[in-house]
Motif scaffolding. Structure first.
Motif, short mmCIF file in Angstrom:
data_model
loop_
_atom_site.label_atom_id
_atom_site.label_comp_id
_atom_site.label_asym_id
_atom_site.label_seq_id
_atom_site.Cartn_x
_atom_site.Cartn_y
_atom_site.Cartn_z
N ALA A 470 0.84 -1.20 0.00
CA ALA A 470 0.00 0.00 0.00
C ALA A 470 0.87 1.25 0.00
CB ALA A 470 -0.92 -0.01 1.22
N ALA A 471 0.23 2.38 -0.27
CA ALA A 471 0.95 3.65 -0.30
C ALA A 471 1.59 3.97 1.04
CB ALA A 471 0.00 4.77 -0.71
N ASP A 472 1.01 3.46 2.14
CA ASP A 472 1.58 3.72 3.47
C ASP A 472 2.56 2.64 3.90
OD1 ASP A 472 -0.10 1.59 3.92
OD2 ASP A 472 -1.43 2.65 5.31
N GLY A 473 2.90 1.72 2.99
CA GLY A 473 3.89 0.70 3.28
C GLY A 473 3.34 -0.62 3.78
N ARG A 474 2.04 -0.72 3.99
CA ARG A 474 1.45 -1.98 4.46
C ARG A 474 1.55 -3.05 3.38
NH1 ARG A 474 -4.42 -1.22 5.50
NH2 ARG A 474 -4.17 0.70 4.28
N GLN A 475 1.76 -4.29 3.85
CA GLN A 475 1.77 -5.43 2.94
C GLN A 475 0.33 -5.90 2.74
OE1 GLN A 475 4.64 -6.67 1.40
NE2 GLN A 475 3.15 -7.76 0.12
N VAL A 501 -10.81 -0.60 -2.90
CA VAL A 501 -12.17 -0.08 -2.77
C VAL A 501 -12.17 1.07 -1.76
CG1 VAL A 501 -14.56 -0.59 -2.16
CG2 VAL A 501 -13.20 -2.30 -3.36
N GLY A 502 -11.43 0.90 -0.66
CA GLY A 502 -11.40 1.93 0.37
C GLY A 502 -10.85 3.25 -0.12
N VAL A 503 -9.79 3.23 -0.93
CA VAL A 503 -9.21 4.50 -1.39
C VAL A 503 -10.13 5.19 -2.40
CG1 VAL A 503 -6.85 3.74 -0.92
CG2 VAL A 503 -7.81 3.42 -3.22
N ILE A 504 -10.89 4.40 -3.16
CA ILE A 504 -11.85 5.01 -4.10
C ILE A 504 -12.99 5.66 -3.31
CG2 ILE A 504 -13.43 4.62 -6.02
CD1 ILE A 504 -10.40 4.36 -6.66
N VAL A 505 -13.49 4.97 -2.28
CA VAL A 505 -14.56 5.52 -1.44
C VAL A 505 -14.07 6.81 -0.78
CG1 VAL A 505 -15.94 5.15 0.65
CG2 VAL A 505 -15.71 3.32 -1.05
N ALA A 506 -12.81 6.85 -0.38
CA ALA A 506 -12.25 8.03 0.28
C ALA A 506 -11.95 9.16 -0.70
CB ALA A 506 -10.99 7.65 1.04
N GLY A 507 -12.14 8.92 -2.00
CA GLY A 507 -11.86 9.96 -2.98
C GLY A 507 -10.38 10.17 -3.21
N LYS A 508 -9.57 9.11 -3.01
CA LYS A 508 -8.12 9.23 -3.18
C LYS A 508 -7.62 8.16 -4.16
CE LYS A 508 -7.46 11.18 1.43
NZ LYS A 508 -7.07 12.53 0.97
N PRO A 509 -8.08 8.22 -5.42
CA PRO A 509 -7.70 7.18 -6.39
C PRO A 509 -6.20 7.16 -6.69
CG PRO A 509 -8.78 9.03 -7.49
CD PRO A 509 -8.94 9.25 -6.02
N ASP A 510 -5.50 8.25 -6.38
CA ASP A 510 -4.05 8.25 -6.62
C ASP A 510 -3.31 7.27 -5.72
OD1 ASP A 510 -5.06 10.19 -4.69
OD2 ASP A 510 -2.96 10.69 -4.32
N LEU A 511 -3.98 6.81 -4.63
CA LEU A 511 -3.37 5.84 -3.73
C LEU A 511 -3.67 4.40 -4.14
CD1 LEU A 511 -4.15 7.48 -0.25
CD2 LEU A 511 -2.11 7.74 -1.68
N ALA A 512 -4.49 4.21 -5.17
CA ALA A 512 -4.87 2.85 -5.58
C ALA A 512 -3.69 2.13 -6.21
CB ALA A 512 -6.03 2.92 -6.57
N VAL A 513 -3.76 0.80 -6.11
CA VAL A 513 -2.75 -0.06 -6.74
C VAL A 513 -3.33 -0.57 -8.05
CG1 VAL A 513 -1.30 -2.10 -6.51
CG2 VAL A 513 -1.90 -0.75 -4.47
N ASP A 514 -2.76 -0.16 -9.17
CA ASP A 514 -3.26 -0.57 -10.48
C ASP A 514 -2.90 -2.02 -10.76
OD1 ASP A 514 -4.58 1.71 -11.31
OD2 ASP A 514 -2.75 2.63 -12.07
#
Length: 517
Positions: A470-475, A501-514
């Motif tokens: 994840a963007a915050d370093g979580r595995q 799904v969580g980052v899209i709900v939060a309105g932060k798609p730039d944090l999504a993993v493609d």
């Protein structure tokens, strides 16, 4: 003299004030009892009217003392009697059913009368109450309910029509209806979520009473013979209807269980049709800056416990999205929307209503589109509204988003057999705001049964479901198969798909993993 006269007047004033207080408290107790009993009395009246209609249709009459009179004066086994199938059915099945109905209605009426008599007796004994549930509360509730009951429902209309009607009401009337909303407000899209919730919660017990009464009538009928050539078929139909009623009663239990988790809003409770429909929000839909509406698919049914399972998934999703928006001062609400009848594998359905057809999805889409619209229309400021759908529910979501003006800002589909169209441009969300998740070993996601396989549709952004960071370093863990939960499902905590799904709900798609490849 003047001083003594004043003192005497003051004493009489205090005595009079105390007497008035006692009288008003007694009146409050009686009012409270009347409010509590009005629903039960109305239910008895409705059921008695139904019994009268049934009696009349089979040439019986219910007498004032509860006895059943046969207007045809047919006597079984009487001299020279010749009974045809209709007479046998009347006397052996309908009459006992009427007797049982009237007996039950009399018992309900006696219970209501006994409860009211007790309150009147207690009031006569001058019981004084203080604290919660006292005069002020009872008076306020009684006045609100009285005012709310004078308001007629608006003509059937769109969520926008409903919202305009609500806003057109005087402030005092809106406040009264929010305090004691009539039952018909509960499922009305465009009305504030808090009002819908109160209306639906208030009618839970009444809904149970009605369903229990209908089930009791059917059980009584099933204990009687079914004569005539159509008797066997009619009995089978009655058995199926009884099962439906029992399932709806189980659904009410499931709804109660979910509501007891706290911080929930009951936004849909609809017992019409084959199965109970419901929608439960976590958080405050009226105030949340981000609202996600999740629609499940095949085999989802309230009575099976699906509502409780999905509610847990939505609670985890809300927590993850909330952590992302908290620093911006935002807040999140998530909704489990089961406002349509998803296909069930164990049902004997017409081909047009099975999981391989889209009829159920299209019907559900009409309701779902209005639910989306209702969220936006009921608020002064639009939230970031996200549509989330899984499996057959993603197809329902896709059809709903082809309606105009849903107000949905982003959409996420998981394990989708298609979103009802081969063309991204017909989906009513902003460009670049529809996302697809396909887990490993998910055969449904490659069917493309309803429109096209979303993973191959231009304009749809495919997000990863594989092991990732994840963007915050979580595995993050890989998800596999078609399920949403149970270990490795799309919405299981710690999976890449749930994070996305969580980052899209939060309105932060730039944090999504493609997705890659």
């Amino acid at each position: 003299m003047a001083g003594r006269r004043g003192a005497g007047g003051g004493g009489r004033h205090r005595d009079l004030g105390e007497q008035l207080r006692e009288l008003v408290v007694e009146v409050a107790a009686v009012r409270r009892a009347l409010i509590a009993n009005v629903g039960e009395v109305e239910a008895v009246q409705r059921q008695l009217a139904e019994a009268d209609a049934l009696a009349s249709s089979y040439r019986f009459r219910i007498l004032d003392d509860g006895r059943i009179e046969d207007l045809d004066k047919v006597v079984v086994g009487g001299p020279g009697s010749r009974l045809d199938d209709e007479d046998l059915y009347r006397i052996r099945q309908v009459r006992p059913d009427l007797v049982e109905r009237v007996k039950r209605l009399l018992a309900q009426a006696e219970d209501a009368d006994a409860e009211l008599t007790k309150v009147l007796r207690d009031a006569d004994l001058n019981l004084m109450e203080t604290g919660d549930g006292s005069l002020a509360d009872a008076a306020a509730l009684g006045e609100a309910r009285g005012l709310a009951e004078t308001v007629e429902p608006p003509p059937p209309g769109t969520p926008a029509d409903n919202a305009r009607w609500w806003e057109s009401l005087p402030a005092e009337t809106r406040a009264a209806m929010a305090e004691a909303p009539p039952p018909w407000l509960g499922n009305m899209d465009g009305i504030p979520a808090v009002v819908r919730h109160t209306a639906n919660i208030n009618r839970l017990d009444d809904e149970r009473t009605v369903l229990q009464g209908q089930a009791a009538q059917l059980r009584s009928r099933l204990n009687q013979p079914y004569p005539g050539p159509g008797g066997r078929l009619q009995k089978s139909l009655d058995q199926q209807e009884l099962q439906r009623l029992d399932d709806k009663l189980k659904s009410l239990d499931q709804i109660n269980n979910v509501m007891e988790r706290g911080d929930r809003q009951l936004l849909v409770m609809d017992s019409s049709g084959e199965r109970m429909k419901a929608a439960v929000a976590i958080g405050d839909v009226d105030k949340a800056s981000h609202v996600a509406v999740f629609t499940p698919g095949l085999e989802s049914a309230v009575e099976k416990g699906s509502l409780g399972d999905y509610d847990q998934s939505m609670n985890l999703l809300k927590a993850d999205a909330q952590a992302l928006v908290a620093r911006d001062g935002g807040n999140v609400a998530t909704v489990t929307w089961m406002g349509y009848e998803a296909p069930q594998l164990n049902e004997t359905l017409e081909p047009t209503d099975s999981v391989v057809a889209d009829n159920a999805a299209r019907r559900g889409a009409d309701r779902l589109a209005d639910f989306y619209r209702g969220i936006n229309e009921s608020r002064t400021n639009d939230p970031h509204l996200v549509a989330v759908g899984h499996s057959y529910g993603s197809s329902t979501t896709g059809y709903a988003l082809q309606h105009e003006g849903t107000g949905v800002d982003s959409a996420v589909v998981m394990g989708s057999p298609g979103i009802g169209t081969p063309h991204y441009s017909t989906i009513g969300v902003p460009d670049g705001q529809i996302y697809n998740l396909e887990s490993k070993w998910d055969p449904v996601a490659d069917l493309g049964r309803f429109g096209f396989d979303p993973s191959n549709m231009p304009g749809v952004d495919n997000l990863s479901t594989s092991d990732a960071v994840a963007a915050d370093g979580r595995q993050l863990k890989e998800s596999a198969g078609h399920g949403t939960g149970g270990g490795g499902g799309y919405l299981d905590k710690g999976t890449t798909s749930q994070y996305n799904v969580g980052v899209i709900v939060a309105g932060k798609p730039d944090l999504a993993v493609d997705a890659r490849g």
